[in-house]
Design a protein around this motif. Sequence first.
Motif, mmCIF file in Angstrom:
data_model
loop_
_atom_site.group_PDB
_atom_site.id
_atom_site.type_symbol
_atom_site.label_atom_id
_atom_site.label_comp_id
_atom_site.label_asym_id
_atom_site.label_seq_id
_atom_site.Cartn_x
_atom_site.Cartn_y
_atom_site.Cartn_z
ATOM 1 N N ARG A 199 0.664 -1.435 0.553
ATOM 2 C CA ARG A 199 -0.097 -0.005 0.467
ATOM 3 C C ARG A 199 0.533 1.298 0.269
ATOM 4 O O ARG A 199 0.379 2.173 -0.499
ATOM 5 N N SER A 208 -14.154 7.711 1.066
ATOM 6 C CA SER A 208 -13.570 7.826 -0.140
ATOM 7 C C SER A 208 -13.731 8.072 -1.858
ATOM 8 O O SER A 208 -13.230 8.159 -2.069
ATOM 9 N N MET A 219 -4.244 -1.221 13.583
ATOM 10 C CA MET A 219 -4.636 -0.620 12.195
ATOM 11 C C MET A 219 -2.951 -1.257 11.565
ATOM 12 O O MET A 219 -2.744 -1.775 10.994
ATOM 13 N N ASN A 279 -0.360 -3.339 14.186
ATOM 14 C CA ASN A 279 -0.334 -4.436 13.790
ATOM 15 C C ASN A 279 -0.052 -3.609 15.799
ATOM 16 O O ASN A 279 1.073 -4.129 16.452
#
Lengths: 465, 210
Positions: A82, A146, A413, A415
């Motif tokens: 990403r 979005s 989000m 970890n």
Amino acid sequence: MAGQTLFDKIWDRHVVSDMGDGYALLHVSRHLMHDGGSEAFKALKQRGLPVRNPDLTFATFDHVISTLPGRTAETNPALTQRLYSMRVDAKAAGVRLFDLGEPGQGIVHVIGPELGLTLPGTLLVCGDSHTCTHGGMGALAFGIGSSEVVHVLATQTIVQRRPGKMRATFEGKRPVGVTPKDMILHLIGVIGAAGGTGYAMEYAGSAIRDLDIEGRLTICNLSIELGAKCGMIAPDETTFAHLKDRLYAPKGDAWEAAVADWRTLPSDPDAVFDREVAIDVADIAPQITWGTSPEHVVGVDARIPDPMTVGDADRRTALQAALEYMGLEGGKPIAGTPVDWVFIGSCTNSRISDLRAAAAIAKGRQVASTVRAWVVPGSENVKRQAEAEGLDQVFKQAGFEWREPGCSMCLAMNNETVPPGQRSVSTSNRNFVGRQGPGARTHLASPPMAAAAALAGHIVDVRTL
Amino acid sequence: MKAFTVLEGPAAPLLRPNINTDIIIRIERLRDFSGDKLGPYCFESWRYKRDGTEDPAFVLNKPPYREARIMLGGENFACGSSREAAVWALQAFGIRCVIAPSFGDIFYSNCFQNGVLPVVLPAKTVEALAAEVEATQGKGKIKIDLERCIVTSPSGKESSFTLDAMLREAMLKGADQIDLTRAREPQIAAFQDRDRQRFPWLYTAGTSSA
Ligand code: SF4
């Protein structure tokens, strides 16, 4: 005719076209993107459209990156791709991206005001609900979805319905130990998590005027937790002093012209609001949330509410569910509740003044052996400034972990999570179920309160330390 | 976008106030799954127990509500995070309409981008609808007619709702907002020309050497 509010003045100057029914097509003067943005670039490409004004969009990495010391784009392998695509897409589009390790990188709502990208009188949007933060600079700023991000990239505009106008006036002198975070949490406790729904909020009064820019950003940051469309504070000398000579702020003659314009923005004395609420700051104690909505908040010297005393059945059920999730009992004092984690960071409270306030509490003391405590600066610049002042050393010597800038444990989000069932005191803005990780129990508080909890090993009134 | 005209189906009541979008879809699911695969994770924190098995007490796990096409929500439904995936998750579960006394602002806009209809009705009316549905153990269906702006309860009681004309039009046609706005490109260009004259300092940041 009644005068205009700050909100009216900024809204009106951005209307491209009146669409009737209270709707308008508005021009976007600043668009900020975070690392969730690669999907938007992809969608734009699928439509075969270019970014209409790449010079008005700025991007950074914050949500999904690791904040482990020495982190790279590869530290969280599941999210590496990403970041890679964001780099490629931003470059191809001509959008400035503040990448890991460079000054300018940081939480999107920290870097806008820090770099002078966020200016008074601008209409600023970002695909993130805490975009309301930027209102502390006298901007009209709100979060979008979005699909709307794609719309902004393609057209540099956004369709919006004009919200109602609300004003919260804070008067009085802030007691020792009470921070801007406590002021806004208190307001949410008073009017509820839906108290601002449908409104553009303006914060006013002497206790707001007295705040520095960072405190104002903290206040505006939680506007969305009131349900408000945006939160704003009129620009003044404090705002101009903060902005002068910032990297992207206007310079020279342009600066003079801009300041002259910004002085015209504050609400007229005879402006009318649809709803008003007044808060006496002298009454506020350091706040701490006990439940799973920011409105579940009390003074640290108070007791957890007892659901049995609540009349409305749906509210009672919600309260009971919140207490069960949090592993707490109604009617008991909140102070003394043992804590496993402390998180100092997020777009609410990760600026240099927040870190200074937390460090002042931590200095020369030790984090309790049962607590893991993190300090995550809001941006690369904040981190460097803190290190120049030796704050990182203060924290490390006290047993806090000093990390790289990003959202980190605010949203879990990346970890970076609070383990199931464990209790955290966090300077972030959402104590939602699972927000800091599945089963994690979050108590929202100010940086000094969070630091105090880390040292004591339980929720404690910072004023007694 | 899919057009919305009439919808009739089972409705799941979940009237708690201030349900947030973090509850509707957990953030890490957005990382791992595309929007259309989010159905099993919709309301996951409430739907499954710690051990991963379904919580039979949760409304969406009860038989008629598993097929819900409509959700009855509480005040400030879907407040919080801007994540559009909250709409995608509901949609992937099968929900195409949410009826509530009020909505989180960004969620409300996001619904219209995806052909999910948010209907605002007074709390008392939503409660009455929920009571009727529950009285039939979830078998009674609710009907939404967007053409007439009418919600019909299982027993046939009609409640009218209002929706801004522009949004209603777009939903009925399944219109695409980007296409609509791009048709106004000359106006946008003219606006920017004026804006550059009035506020030149807004346009210099992107050209700075930094
Ligand atoms: S710090 Fe938290 S609230 Fe702020 S932008 Fe990042 S994830 Fe969102």
